[in-house]
Design a protein around this motif. Sequence first.
Motif, PDB file in Angstrom:
ATOM      1  N   ALA A 250       0.835  -1.204   0.000  1.00 24.77           N
ATOM      2  CA  ALA A 250       0.000   0.000   0.000  1.00 24.77           C
ATOM      3  C   ALA A 250       0.868   1.252   0.000  1.00 24.77           C
ATOM      4  N   ARG A 251       0.297   2.317  -0.538  1.00 16.87           N
ATOM      5  CA  ARG A 251       0.903   3.636  -0.420  1.00 16.87           C
ATOM      6  C   ARG A 251      -0.003   4.509   0.437  1.00 16.87           C
ATOM      7  N   ILE A 252       0.602   5.501   1.089  1.00 20.01           N
ATOM      8  CA  ILE A 252      -0.130   6.315   2.062  1.00 20.01           C
ATOM      9  C   ILE A 252       0.066   7.794   1.743  1.00 20.01           C
ATOM     10  N   ILE A 253      -1.044   8.516   1.687  1.00 20.69           N
ATOM     11  CA  ILE A 253      -1.042   9.973   1.578  1.00 20.69           C
ATOM     12  C   ILE A 253      -1.588  10.530   2.885  1.00 20.69           C
ATOM     13  N   SER A 254      -0.863  11.423   3.522  1.00 21.59           N
ATOM     14  CA  SER A 254      -1.412  12.103   4.691  1.00 21.59           C
ATOM     15  C   SER A 254      -1.737  13.544   4.326  1.00 21.59           C
ATOM     16  N   VAL A 255      -2.886  14.008   4.792  1.00 23.82           N
ATOM     17  CA  VAL A 255      -3.382  15.348   4.506  1.00 23.82           C
ATOM     18  C   VAL A 255      -3.578  16.032   5.847  1.00 23.82           C
ATOM     19  N   ASN A 256      -2.727  17.011   6.153  1.00 28.83           N
ATOM     20  CA  ASN A 256      -2.727  17.572   7.504  1.00 28.83           C
ATOM     21  C   ASN A 256      -2.011  18.919   7.485  1.00 28.83           C
ATOM     22  N   PRO A 257      -2.486  19.899   8.243  1.00 30.90           N
ATOM     23  CA  PRO A 257      -1.744  21.162   8.339  1.00 30.90           C
ATOM     24  C   PRO A 257      -0.418  21.018   9.078  1.00 30.90           C
ATOM     25  N   LEU A 258      -0.300  19.966   9.892  1.00 33.56           N
ATOM     26  CA  LEU A 258       0.902  19.739  10.689  1.00 33.56           C
ATOM     27  C   LEU A 258       1.593  18.448  10.276  1.00 33.56           C
ATOM     28  N   PRO A 259       2.918  18.452  10.189  1.00 34.14           N
ATOM     29  CA  PRO A 259       3.616  17.175  10.025  1.00 34.14           C
ATOM     30  C   PRO A 259       3.515  16.381  11.324  1.00 34.14           C
ATOM     31  N   GLU A 260       3.196  15.108  11.231  1.00 31.50           N
ATOM     32  CA  GLU A 260       3.018  14.291  12.428  1.00 31.50           C
ATOM     33  C   GLU A 260       4.027  13.146  12.412  1.00 31.50           C
ATOM     34  N   ALA A 261       4.727  12.996  13.527  1.00 32.28           N
ATOM     35  CA  ALA A 261       5.834  12.041  13.603  1.00 32.28           C
ATOM     36  C   ALA A 261       5.402  10.620  13.269  1.00 32.28           C
ATOM     37  N   GLY A 262       4.229  10.222  13.752  1.00 26.77           N
ATOM     38  CA  GLY A 262       3.797   8.846  13.547  1.00 26.77           C
ATOM     39  C   GLY A 262       3.583   8.493  12.096  1.00 26.77           C
ATOM     40  N   LEU A 263       3.199   9.463  11.276  1.00 30.03           N
ATOM     41  CA  LEU A 263       3.001   9.195   9.855  1.00 30.03           C
ATOM     42  C   LEU A 263       4.291   9.359   9.056  1.00 30.03           C
ATOM     43  N   GLU A 264       5.316   9.951   9.675  1.00 24.44           N
ATOM     44  CA  GLU A 264       6.617  10.009   9.009  1.00 24.44           C
ATOM     45  C   GLU A 264       7.331   8.660   9.145  1.00 24.44           C
ATOM     46  N   ARG A 265       7.456   8.174  10.360  1.00 24.66           N
ATOM     47  CA  ARG A 265       8.122   6.885  10.575  1.00 24.66           C
ATOM     48  C   ARG A 265       7.586   6.257  11.848  1.00 24.66           C
ATOM     49  N   PHE A 266       7.285   4.973  11.775  1.00 26.53           N
ATOM     50  CA  PHE A 266       6.772   4.223  12.917  1.00 26.53           C
ATOM     51  C   PHE A 266       7.810   3.213  13.353  1.00 26.53           C
ATOM     52  N   LYS A 267       8.276   3.352  14.595  1.00 25.71           N
ATOM     53  CA  LYS A 267       9.221   2.395  15.170  1.00 25.71           C
ATOM     54  C   LYS A 267       8.434   1.428  16.048  1.00 25.71           C
ATOM     55  N   ASN A 268       8.053   0.330  15.443  1.00 28.58           N
ATOM     56  CA  ASN A 268       7.177  -0.645  16.093  1.00 28.58           C
ATOM     57  C   ASN A 268       7.898  -1.294  17.271  1.00 28.58           C
ATOM     58  N   PRO A 269       7.415  -1.065  18.496  1.00 26.38           N
ATOM     59  CA  PRO A 269       8.101  -1.642  19.655  1.00 26.38           C
ATOM     60  C   PRO A 269       7.909  -3.146  19.801  1.00 26.38           C
ATOM     61  N   GLN A 270       7.120  -3.748  18.910  1.00 22.90           N
ATOM     62  CA  GLN A 270       6.874  -5.189  18.983  1.00 22.90           C
ATOM     63  C   GLN A 270       7.920  -6.008  18.217  1.00 22.90           C
ATOM     64  N   THR A 271       8.769  -5.339  17.415  1.00 21.12           N
ATOM     65  CA  THR A 271       9.741  -6.076  16.607  1.00 21.12           C
ATOM     66  C   THR A 271      11.124  -5.449  16.737  1.00 21.12           C
ATOM     67  N   PRO A 272      12.195  -6.259  16.657  1.00 20.18           N
ATOM     68  CA  PRO A 272      13.551  -5.695  16.715  1.00 20.18           C
ATOM     69  C   PRO A 272      13.815  -4.696  15.596  1.00 20.18           C
TER      70      PRO A 272
END
Length: 759
Positions: A250-272
């Motif tokens: 999938a590809r993702i487009i975010s539409v927001n007045p503010l840049p949000e860290a979670g949509l830039e990069r997600f560091k999943n704490p469930q995996t190394p």
Amino acid sequence: MASKPPAGDPVQDTPQVGAPQHAAAGLPAIGHTLRVAQQQMGVGRTARTLMKVNQKDGFDCPGCAWPEGDKRHVAEFCENGAKAVAEEATLRRVTPDFFAAHPLSDLARRSGYWLGQQGRITQPMYLPEGAERYEAVTWERAFAIIAEELRALGSPDEALFYTSGRTSNEAAFLLQLFAREFGTNNLPDCSNMCHESSGSALTETIGVGKGSVSLEDLHQADLIIVAGQNPGTNHPRMLSALEQAKASGARIISVNPLPEAGLERFKNPQTPRGMLKGTALNDLFLQIRIGGDQALFRLLNKLILETGGAVDEEFVREHTEGFEDFAAAARAADWDATLAATGLGRDEIEQALRMVLDSRRTVVCWAMGLTQHKHSVATIREVVNFLLLRGNIGRPGAGVCPVRGHSNVQGDRTMGIFERPAPAFLDALEKEFGFAPPRHHGLDVVRSIEALRDGKAKVFFAMGGNFVAASPDTDVTEAAMRRARLTVHVSTKLNRSHAVTGRRALILPTLGRTDKDIQAGGRQVVTVEDSMGMVHASRGNLTPASPHLLSEPAIVARMARAVLGPSSTTPWEDFERDYSTIRDRISRVVPGFEDFNAKIARPGGFTLPHGPRDERRFPTATGKANFTAAPVEYPEVPEGRLLLQTLRSHDQYNTTVYGLDDRYRGIKGGRRVVLVNPEDARELGLADGSYADLVGEWKDGVERRATGFRVVHYPTARGCAAAYYPETNVLVPLDSTADTSNTPASKSVIVRLEQSPTV
């Protein structure tokens, strides 16, 4: 060991400010989660409690409404969910001695953060008329006071029964049942302030006021558009679903007045790998101006119409109405007007269009960034137009995804918490219970505040929540609440609403999601509905904070018996004794809940039917999905002014403030900040680190002022600003609401910034 609550209110208007982060979760989230949980619960209780969150044999997180898949992680919770659990499962206690030491005047000057940190309320408390302090009261006396006030009303419509999204299905069903047997449809709820615009738009266009996708649809999508939503803070477990979708292509487009860290990069704490590197989520970030979303989707629709073969003509022909009027309006969309409304570049919109055309399966997710504007309903209708054009409703991997903000806000509405109930629901209620429920519409949140203000409502009852802090136009709301004869709050912890009371007030302490619920009929379970229409059981595992607590269903059942008396034939005692009897009645009143008790006995629960999703059946007035053709609107801001959106910090859930940091945005140790684009700030003569008052401008000419905000130069869209609520709710006029839904327009507040002395 758990730590003691803060003795004094920490300073909240001199924060430290650093650079915003560009990734969410990871090791910092784990560390922060464990630190907060240990402070509230201690080590052993933390382990016992968190391992039961969102498990099939555990309890539903009291935070957001994001669903769980069939396969659960051992740690099936996010940082903010763990904070919500820790605050509820805290070892801190608010006893009658606390109220003796803190008069109402003291509580009223405290911050919401300080109030919430004090712990669980242990006994029913009563504030007599003219008294300075709450005092302990028996449950029998508390219900007698409620009965006395309700029976003295000139009309049942002088009472208001508010519901928070944390309320279980069983309690919500009982509350609406009691209110309607009492004689009113005055059932405002927190949805009136958040996703009412979604429900209004979706009911008209596809016939069901809920989302049409499942977790599996997100995982199968080719394109996911996340508009007006910050999942990294408000729905962190959504990031795992987006990560899985990305892994599937999938590809993702975010539409927001503010840049949000979670949509830039997600560091999943469930995996190394997630902990070390993470996954980049955004493929395209459209930094839109506040309120420009309708214009964006309208232009995309025009461009789709102009592209040969892009429209799913068979779907449009077989399953929709209103296409010609919509198409005429879409073809009239203007590039220059759209660029002005959105602040985007032509190349950005063309890139988004290419991604849309490359996708056969598209999901659009949204939250408050779309729902809290004057033109919100029209905006969401335009999103539906966008999906209908290419057949993206009723197809796997595609559909509408309004992401609900509270764990059972959708379920409460399903159970009948609505001031404008459908005639079919009232018919079923009358058939099942043998009384004639009122048919005239009741009051939503905004109209309830107006009724209190104008002396037309006299008793306010809240099942959970923090109504005073959550509502718009703070000064007006608080003055209105103080005009009530009686205010009643069913609560687990202290909040601002307990300090802003009617002439008399009650605090009724209740069990939380984490608490064992044992009634005369044995150990009970309750149920909730998540944001995607899954219904499942929730079972607390902790000994309640006090032997004096009652469950929410028990509180409603006993109140109903006290108020309605022996004339009521509803078996309130049976409902309190055994919640399965409530579910039996729900199964005969609410469609989709047939065999309710059997269904929730299955691990993971069951999915409610959804005609548009399941069989492309659209229960609208036309019998088909409806295209619409509203005029394009967007906020126009006078020169020298900014358009303010209210938002949450990362240390916050709705009105509950867990801490004073917003680490993804680089804010530490304070909440009174206003985020302003550096170029706008320079034009206004506002240096980074200077202080300003935020002054709202509205057509009524009333000055609404929020004082002493530190200016933070921040990469928000030009002409836009952002600040945390509830501190900025004072700036949102009561009559600034969305057309049709009447939702407060908290995301588009015109303000001027006046320099103030440095704090």
